[in-house]
Design an enzyme around this catalytic site. Structure first.
Site, PDB file in Angstrom:
ATOM      1  N   GLY A  47       5.931  14.296  11.715  1.00 29.76           N
ATOM      2  CA  GLY A  47       7.005  15.044  11.054  1.00 29.76           C
ATOM      3  C   GLY A  47       8.398  14.631  11.480  1.00 29.76           C
ATOM      4  O   GLY A  47       9.336  15.420  11.357  1.00 29.76           O
ATOM      5  N   SER A  48       8.564  13.383  11.974  1.00 29.67           N
ATOM      6  CA  SER A  48       9.928  12.995  12.371  1.00 29.67           C
ATOM      7  C   SER A  48      10.824  12.870  11.138  1.00 29.67           C
ATOM      8  O   SER A  48      12.008  13.239  11.189  1.00 29.67           O
ATOM      9  CB  SER A  48       9.925  11.702  13.192  1.00 29.67           C
ATOM     10  OG  SER A  48       9.632  10.587  12.401  1.00 29.67           O
ATOM     11  N   ARG A 100     -10.309  15.588  -4.757  1.00 29.66           N
ATOM     12  CA  ARG A 100      -8.862  15.331  -4.706  1.00 29.66           C
ATOM     13  C   ARG A 100      -8.146  16.226  -5.716  1.00 29.66           C
ATOM     14  O   ARG A 100      -7.076  16.770  -5.450  1.00 29.66           O
ATOM     15  CB  ARG A 100      -8.595  13.854  -5.037  1.00 29.66           C
ATOM     16  CG  ARG A 100      -7.110  13.493  -5.016  1.00 29.66           C
ATOM     17  CD  ARG A 100      -6.876  12.045  -5.380  1.00 29.66           C
ATOM     18  NE  ARG A 100      -7.655  11.150  -4.545  1.00 29.66           N
ATOM     19  CZ  ARG A 100      -7.356  10.835  -3.288  1.00 29.66           C
ATOM     20  NH1 ARG A 100      -6.283  11.344  -2.724  1.00 29.66           N
ATOM     21  NH2 ARG A 100      -8.113  10.008  -2.614  1.00 29.66           N
ATOM     22  N   MET A 125      -0.271  11.326   4.177  1.00 29.98           N
ATOM     23  CA  MET A 125      -1.295  10.279   4.176  1.00 29.98           C
ATOM     24  C   MET A 125      -2.389  10.590   3.154  1.00 29.98           C
ATOM     25  O   MET A 125      -3.577  10.528   3.453  1.00 29.98           O
ATOM     26  CB  MET A 125      -1.888  10.121   5.577  1.00 29.98           C
ATOM     27  CG  MET A 125      -0.863   9.670   6.592  1.00 29.98           C
ATOM     28  SD  MET A 125      -0.017   8.170   6.070  1.00 29.98           S
ATOM     29  CE  MET A 125       1.175   7.970   7.357  1.00 29.98           C
ATOM     30  N   ARG A 126      -1.949  10.937   1.953  1.00 26.69           N
ATOM     31  CA  ARG A 126      -2.881  11.201   0.855  1.00 26.69           C
ATOM     32  C   ARG A 126      -2.367  10.480  -0.376  1.00 26.69           C
ATOM     33  O   ARG A 126      -1.149  10.364  -0.564  1.00 26.69           O
ATOM     34  CB  ARG A 126      -2.908  12.693   0.528  1.00 26.69           C
ATOM     35  CG  ARG A 126      -3.295  13.590   1.655  1.00 26.69           C
ATOM     36  CD  ARG A 126      -4.774  13.808   1.755  1.00 26.69           C
ATOM     37  NE  ARG A 126      -5.377  14.274   0.516  1.00 26.69           N
ATOM     38  CZ  ARG A 126      -6.663  14.131   0.224  1.00 26.69           C
ATOM     39  NH1 ARG A 126      -7.473  13.525   1.057  1.00 26.69           N
ATOM     40  NH2 ARG A 126      -7.159  14.576  -0.912  1.00 26.69           N
ATOM     41  N   ASN A 142       8.319   9.071  -2.200  1.00 31.47           N
ATOM     42  CA  ASN A 142       7.512   8.756  -1.011  1.00 31.47           C
ATOM     43  C   ASN A 142       8.273   7.771  -0.135  1.00 31.47           C
ATOM     44  O   ASN A 142       9.005   6.918  -0.640  1.00 31.47           O
ATOM     45  CB  ASN A 142       6.196   8.114  -1.471  1.00 31.47           C
ATOM     46  CG  ASN A 142       5.324   7.688  -0.302  1.00 31.47           C
ATOM     47  OD1 ASN A 142       5.070   8.460   0.620  1.00 31.47           O
ATOM     48  ND2 ASN A 142       4.865   6.442  -0.321  1.00 31.47           N
ATOM     49  N   HIS A 144       7.746   4.705   2.654  1.00 29.68           N
ATOM     50  CA  HIS A 144       6.708   3.764   3.093  1.00 29.68           C
ATOM     51  C   HIS A 144       7.329   2.770   4.089  1.00 29.68           C
ATOM     52  O   HIS A 144       8.439   2.276   3.852  1.00 29.68           O
ATOM     53  CB  HIS A 144       6.148   3.023   1.880  1.00 29.68           C
ATOM     54  CG  HIS A 144       5.023   2.099   2.224  1.00 29.68           C
ATOM     55  ND1 HIS A 144       3.743   2.563   2.494  1.00 29.68           N
ATOM     56  CD2 HIS A 144       4.983   0.755   2.366  1.00 29.68           C
ATOM     57  CE1 HIS A 144       2.970   1.535   2.787  1.00 29.68           C
ATOM     58  NE2 HIS A 144       3.693   0.421   2.718  1.00 29.68           N
ATOM     59  N   ASP A 180       2.091   2.992  -3.836  1.00 32.02           N
ATOM     60  CA  ASP A 180       3.275   2.302  -3.300  1.00 32.02           C
ATOM     61  C   ASP A 180       3.905   1.356  -4.329  1.00 32.02           C
ATOM     62  O   ASP A 180       4.353   0.255  -3.989  1.00 32.02           O
ATOM     63  CB  ASP A 180       2.921   1.528  -2.014  1.00 32.02           C
ATOM     64  CG  ASP A 180       2.409   2.457  -0.916  1.00 32.02           C
ATOM     65  OD1 ASP A 180       2.860   3.609  -0.862  1.00 32.02           O
ATOM     66  OD2 ASP A 180       1.567   2.024  -0.118  1.00 32.02           O
ATOM     67  N   GLU A 209      14.194   4.842   8.611  1.00 31.55           N
ATOM     68  CA  GLU A 209      13.625   5.842   7.687  1.00 31.55           C
ATOM     69  C   GLU A 209      14.413   7.143   7.751  1.00 31.55           C
ATOM     70  O   GLU A 209      14.665   7.789   6.724  1.00 31.55           O
ATOM     71  CB  GLU A 209      12.164   6.133   8.039  1.00 31.55           C
ATOM     72  CG  GLU A 209      11.223   4.992   7.741  1.00 31.55           C
ATOM     73  CD  GLU A 209       9.754   5.368   7.919  1.00 31.55           C
ATOM     74  OE1 GLU A 209       8.909   4.645   7.392  1.00 31.55           O
ATOM     75  OE2 GLU A 209       9.446   6.371   8.580  1.00 31.55           O
TER      76      GLU A 209
HETATM   77  C1  GAR Z   1       6.439   7.127   8.457  1.00 31.46           C
HETATM   78  O1  GAR Z   1       6.720   5.954   9.153  1.00 31.46           O
HETATM   79  C2  GAR Z   1       6.163   6.829   6.999  1.00 31.46           C
HETATM   80  O2  GAR Z   1       6.827   5.702   6.521  1.00 31.46           O
HETATM   81  C3  GAR Z   1       4.680   6.583   7.046  1.00 31.46           C
HETATM   82  O3  GAR Z   1       4.185   7.535   7.929  1.00 31.46           O
HETATM   83  C4  GAR Z   1       5.151   7.762   8.946  1.00 31.46           C
HETATM   84  C5  GAR Z   1       5.266   9.248   9.171  1.00 31.46           C
HETATM   85  O4  GAR Z   1       6.063   9.514  10.282  1.00 31.46           O
HETATM   86  N1  GAR Z   1       4.112   6.732   5.737  1.00 31.46           N
HETATM   87  C6  GAR Z   1       3.145   5.952   5.285  1.00 31.46           C
HETATM   88  O5  GAR Z   1       2.633   5.064   5.935  1.00 31.46           O
HETATM   89  C7  GAR Z   1       2.696   6.273   3.858  1.00 31.46           C
HETATM   90  N2  GAR Z   1       1.993   5.182   3.319  1.00 31.46           N
HETATM   91  P1  GAR Z   1       6.589  10.972  10.561  1.00 31.46           P
HETATM   92  O6  GAR Z   1       5.397  11.899  10.436  1.00 31.46           O
HETATM   93  O7  GAR Z   1       7.091  10.911  11.967  1.00 31.46           O
HETATM   94  O8  GAR Z   1       7.650  11.292   9.568  1.00 31.46           O
END
Ligand code: GAR
Length: 234
Positions: A47-48, A100, A125-126, A142, A144, A180, A209
């Site tokens: 959740g950052s 789903r 992650m879904r 989203n 990525h 994606d 990000e």
């Molecule tokens: C992030 O780096 C995001 O880009 C990635 O998950 C991480 C979540 O970090 N997303 C994917 O890989 C989606 N395909 P967070 O929970 O610290 O925000």
């Protein structure tokens, strides 16, 4: 509306970021819009990104409120961050669903219940199903951890290392059926240091990000408030 929802390039709004969107976007100069946009955040992990959306709102750089955080993993750290910031959250565990579609329906019901206007997959992650994509067309984004269209799918950072690229980064894009693959809203490039391991590269990508996701939200929110303003969602 002349174009399909996910066809806009948002070029004019990106210009509002003074062209800094290509390498090192600046959060100090986000597009302005009003009234406040209602966000639904979908998260599965630390959740950052969620936390940096909260910070952008608290510092008044982003004119938004988080109406609901939805997590699919009852143990994810994003929950703690919601609790610490008095943000409403709901656990919709996909393991409790038979398909789903059923999970998507529960997610959609929650988003509707809280009148969410813009849905942000922040480490979700879904794979989004058709119902969710269609219901929030042009309003579902989203993040990525690669410079799409390179390194789609899982473990994008390891894919970048394995392919020995010199530059990778992160992308915020509209969500469409192919994973994606939707139109790109904003990207930031991150050079890969020689011999760098996944952890440090991931940290440096995530730093970017945390800048581009609030910026992307502002870009799309402005579009919702201008281009899509006459559309009835609910
Ligand atoms: C992030 O780096 C995001 O880009 C990635 O998950 C991480 C979540 O970090 N997303 C994917 O890989 C989606 N395909 P967070 O929970 O610290 O925000």
């Amino acid at each position: 509306m002349a174009k399909a929802d996910n066809q806009y390039k948002d070029g004019d709004m990106l210009n509002a970021l003074n062209g800094k969107n290509l390498i090192n976007p600046s959060i100090s100069n986000l597009p302005e819009f009003g009234p406040k946009i209602k966000l639904g955040i979908l998260a599965s992990g630390n959740g950052s990104n969620f936390e940096y959306i909260i910070k952008a709102i608290q510092s008044k750089k982003l004119n938004a409120e988080i109406s609901i955080l939805i997590v699919n993993n009852p143990h994810c750290l994003a929950i703690k961050k919601a609790e610490n910031n008095n943000i409403r959250y709901e656990v919709i565990n996909h393991r409790d669903c038979i398909s789903r579609d059923q999970h998507d329906k529960l997610v959609i019901n929650s988003l509707l219940e809280y009148s969410v206007e813009l849905v942000v997959m922040a480490g979700w992650m879904r794979i989004a199903g058709d119902d969710l994509i269609n219901k929030y067309k042009g309003r579902l984004i989203n993040i990525h951890p690669s410079l799409l269209p390179s390194f789609k799918g899982i473990d994008a950072i390891q894919q970048a290392i394995n392919n020995k690229v010199l530059i990778t980064g992160c992308t915020v894009h509209y969500v469409q059926r192919e994973v994606d693959s939707g139109s790109i809203i904003i990207q930031a490039a991150v050079p890969v240091n020689e011999g760098e391991d996944k952890n440090t590269l991931q940290r440096r990508i995530q730093n970017m990000e945390h800048i581009i996701l609030p910026a992307a939200i502002a870009i799309v929110a402005k579009r919702i408030r201008t281009i899509l303003k006459d559309k009835k969602y609910f």
